[in-house]
Every structure is written in C-alpha cells, then in structure tokens.
Design a protein around this motif. Structure first.
Motif, mmCIF file in Angstrom:
data_model
loop_
_atom_site.group_PDB
_atom_site.id
_atom_site.type_symbol
_atom_site.label_atom_id
_atom_site.label_comp_id
_atom_site.label_asym_id
_atom_site.label_seq_id
_atom_site.Cartn_x
_atom_site.Cartn_y
_atom_site.Cartn_z
ATOM 1 N N THR A 130 0.857 -1.180 0.000
ATOM 2 C CA THR A 130 0.000 0.000 0.000
ATOM 3 C C THR A 130 0.896 1.233 0.000
ATOM 4 N N LEU A 138 -3.531 9.852 5.815
ATOM 5 C CA LEU A 138 -4.892 9.547 6.253
ATOM 6 C C LEU A 138 -5.019 9.613 7.778
ATOM 7 N N TYR A 142 -7.312 12.594 9.469
ATOM 8 C CA TYR A 142 -8.533 12.252 10.192
ATOM 9 C C TYR A 142 -8.525 12.846 11.598
ATOM 10 N N CYS A 262 -9.541 5.595 15.321
ATOM 11 C CA CYS A 262 -9.572 5.062 13.961
ATOM 12 C C CYS A 262 -8.407 4.108 13.739
ATOM 13 N N ILE A 264 -6.433 1.952 10.069
ATOM 14 C CA ILE A 264 -6.370 1.913 8.616
ATOM 15 C C ILE A 264 -6.492 0.468 8.169
ATOM 16 N N TYR A 265 -7.405 0.233 7.238
ATOM 17 C CA TYR A 265 -7.550 -1.095 6.650
ATOM 18 C C TYR A 265 -6.795 -1.133 5.329
ATOM 19 N N LYS A 266 -5.887 -2.096 5.217
ATOM 20 C CA LYS A 266 -5.213 -2.356 3.953
ATOM 21 C C LYS A 266 -5.921 -3.526 3.266
ATOM 22 N N ASN A 308 -4.553 1.256 -2.158
ATOM 23 C CA ASN A 308 -4.886 2.335 -1.232
ATOM 24 C C ASN A 308 -5.464 1.774 0.059
ATOM 25 N N MET A 310 -7.710 2.531 3.693
ATOM 26 C CA MET A 310 -8.917 3.317 3.987
ATOM 27 C C MET A 310 -9.083 3.480 5.497
ATOM 28 N N ASN A 316 -18.105 3.744 10.159
ATOM 29 C CA ASN A 316 -18.058 3.030 8.874
ATOM 30 C C ASN A 316 -17.552 1.592 8.978
ATOM 31 N N THR A 320 -16.749 -1.051 5.710
ATOM 32 C CA THR A 320 -15.349 -1.269 5.332
ATOM 33 C C THR A 320 -14.933 -2.708 5.639
ATOM 34 N N GLU A 324 -16.097 -5.944 3.440
ATOM 35 C CA GLU A 324 -14.997 -6.537 2.675
ATOM 36 C C GLU A 324 -14.763 -7.998 3.056
#
Length: 334
Positions: A130, A138, A142, A262, A264-266, A308, A310, A316, A320, A324
């Motif tokens: 990523t 990000l 955020y 938060c 980050i999801y890869k 990318n 997210m 969310n 997400t 997924e």
C-alpha cells in the motif's frame, strides 16, 4: 531524526522483464514465502490469502517463518533456493539485510517480490504494497479534522522497516503546516524497536510520565495503539484521540468501545491476489509485461503495485472491514 517532508515523485513506466527459464506446462509452480514473523493477526491473514490465491492458479506456497531474525531469514532463503522454488516472496525482517536474499536469488536466476515492506539497496524485481505515505496522511488528516489544535504525539514503527519512515512522511505532510501556524504542538516523536504492544505501552508511559497534556496520539500500527490505550487507561486519561493501522480485531473492538478513534484497513486479500498472479506468471514464463508504478529503493526504480488504504472508524465499520469480509460483524461487536 530528520526526514524530507515531500514524498519522492513516483514515476510511471512500461516495464517488460525477461529472465529465467520458463516452466513446462505440466510443472507445478512453487512459490517460496519468507515471512519475518507471525507476530500480528494480519500476517496470518496475508499468508492464508496468498496460499489460497496461488493454489487457485495451480501452484503451491512453501512458507518459512524467520521469527524476526535476519540471519535466519537469509538461511531460509538459501534453503528454498536450493530446493528449487520458482520465485520468492519476501516480507523482510530488515530492510537492508534482506538485500542479501535478493542477491542469492539472482545467482539462481530467481526473481524476488518484496511484499508490503520494501527491500532497500539492491536490484529488487518487484514490490507490492500500500502507499504508506498516503496512509500516514490519512491518519493525521482524520485526527486533525476532529482536533485541529492541541498537543500531538507520534509513536512510529520499527526503525529497521522502511514503512516507518514513509508513514512518518505522510503524517508530517499534514501536521507541519499546522505546526508552523502554531495550531499544533508535537510534544513526543519517537520510533520503536518493533511494531509491538509493549513498545507502544513503554513509549506512551514515557510520554504520560512527563506530565504533559496530550490530545492525540498517532500510533504506527494497531499493536502499538493497544499499548498506548493501556497506558492511557492506567493514567485515567479519557478523550485522547488514538489512530492505528492494520484493522486488527482487538482494535476494531476498541473502536466500538470508544477507546480508539480510527485505524487503517489495507486490502490484504487484493494485495495477496496481485502478488500471487505476479509470482505465478513470473514462474511460468520468466516474464511479465505490464505498466507499473515505480519507487526507488536506493539502487533502482522498482516496479511497484500499490493499493490504497482506507480509514476505519466507529461509523463506517460495517461499510469497510465487515463488508470486505475481513472481519465478521459478530466478532467486531462481540
């Protein structure tokens, strides 16, 4: 430790590689997977996804785990090469030491794909990851949307991992203008020895024992974030924003509980699928024709496949990581 704030420009080039002897049609592809360790939930998933995707393409994966020892990883690479694997996929223990693995592979006319951690200063063949500068961006973007002023702390990843510097670049790209305006003060900024909960805890304890008020902590990954949250709880610190990375299940549960802001999801399954396809094509034909992004590893511009990340937050989660299929709703909200 000083790093340039602006990311080096990524170039786009058409790359055509020819090398090695093509497999006969009836031969089964063997992919050697060198993992640094299985010390995080995500690496088990990466391994499983890669094995599944290579199997779907008619190959097999031989996995070696180095337990975070660079010498062990080099020895394992030599063993795989001696046993005739057709291509190597490497998650390096050390970004510099792993150059020796690439050199050994090339002596055997075997190509190397560096997976999610760039191997530096060598003629690396391919890199799948990523965009970690974007991920750092990000994280910082955020938190600064929620808290545009105040005291920020940065607890980075392992010094021997190139991703740590890239995340830092992305974070500073966002934070530096706010620092220069006087809106944000960076009161703590340290890298770690490894991406572990204990490292996060120790650094957060050091920060909090300084009796400084902290409003937000950007942790390089979720393991570090768990240590940070443990230290915050011991000090009865509430309301501190905490960012992480990897979308580990315990951290998603911490987000539900309101203790982590938060992560980050890869897209690990997509990364594994791209790596599997690339590895099998290289093994079968010795060549791969495509248009790649490139990134410098200090010795060459390495053909790169980037995905990318997210932001994942309380609002969310279902849209997400759950949609997924990375985690189940039952487990996340357990």
């Amino acid at each position: 430790m000083n790093y340039p704030i602006k990311l080096l420009t990524f170039l786009f080039v058409s790359v055509f590689f020819v090398g090695g002897c093509a497999l006969q049609k009836n031969e089964k592809v063997e992919v050697g997977l060198l993992l640094h360790a299985l010390d995080r939930e995500r690496w088990e998933k990466d391994r499983d996804f890669l094995e599944e995707k290579v199997s779907e393409l008619g190959g097999t994966v031989i996995v070696k785990i180095a337990e975070n020892n660079a010498d062990t990883q080099l020895k394992q690479a030599k063993e795989l090469l001696a046993n005739g694997v057709d291509v190597l996929v490497v998650v390096p223990v050390d970004q510099f030491a792993a150059a020796s693995i690439v050199e050994e592979a090339h002596k055997n006319d075997i190509k190397v794909i560096s997976y999610d951690r760039l191997i530096k200063n060598c003629k690396l063949d391919y890199y799948v990851s990523t965009d970690n500068v974007e991920i750092g961006d990000l994280q910082a973007s955020y938190l600064t949307q929620i808290k545009p002023t105040g005291n920020y702390a940065l607890i980075g990843g392992a010094l021997n991992d190139n991703n740590s510097q890239l995340l830092y670049l992305g974070q500073r790209n966002v934070l530096q203008p706010l620092v220069e305006r006087g809106d944000i003060n960076i009161i703590y900024n340290e890298f770690t020895n490894d991406w572990s909960e204990e490292e996060g805890y120790a650094n957060a304890k050091k920060l909090l024992n300084g009796n400084q008020n902290v409003d937000a902590i950007i942790s390089a990954n979720d393991a570090i974030a768990r240590g940070v949250i443990r230290a915050l709880e011991e000090k009865d610190k509430e309301g501190v924003l905490v960012a992480g990375m990897d979308a580990d299940l315990p951290n998603l549960q911490l987000i539900v509980a309101g203790k982590q802001t938060c992560t980050i999801y890869k897209p690990y399954e997509k990364m594994a699928a791209a790596t599997a396809e690339l590895a099998v094509k290289l093994a079968k034909s010795g060549e791969h024709e495509n248009t790649f992004q490139t990134v410098s590893n200090g010795a060459k511009l390495v053909p790169t496949v980037f995905f990318n990340g997210m932001i994942v937050n309380k609002e969310n989660l279902k849209l997400t990581v759950i949609s997924e299929g990375y985690q189940t709703e039952e487990e996340v909200y357990k």
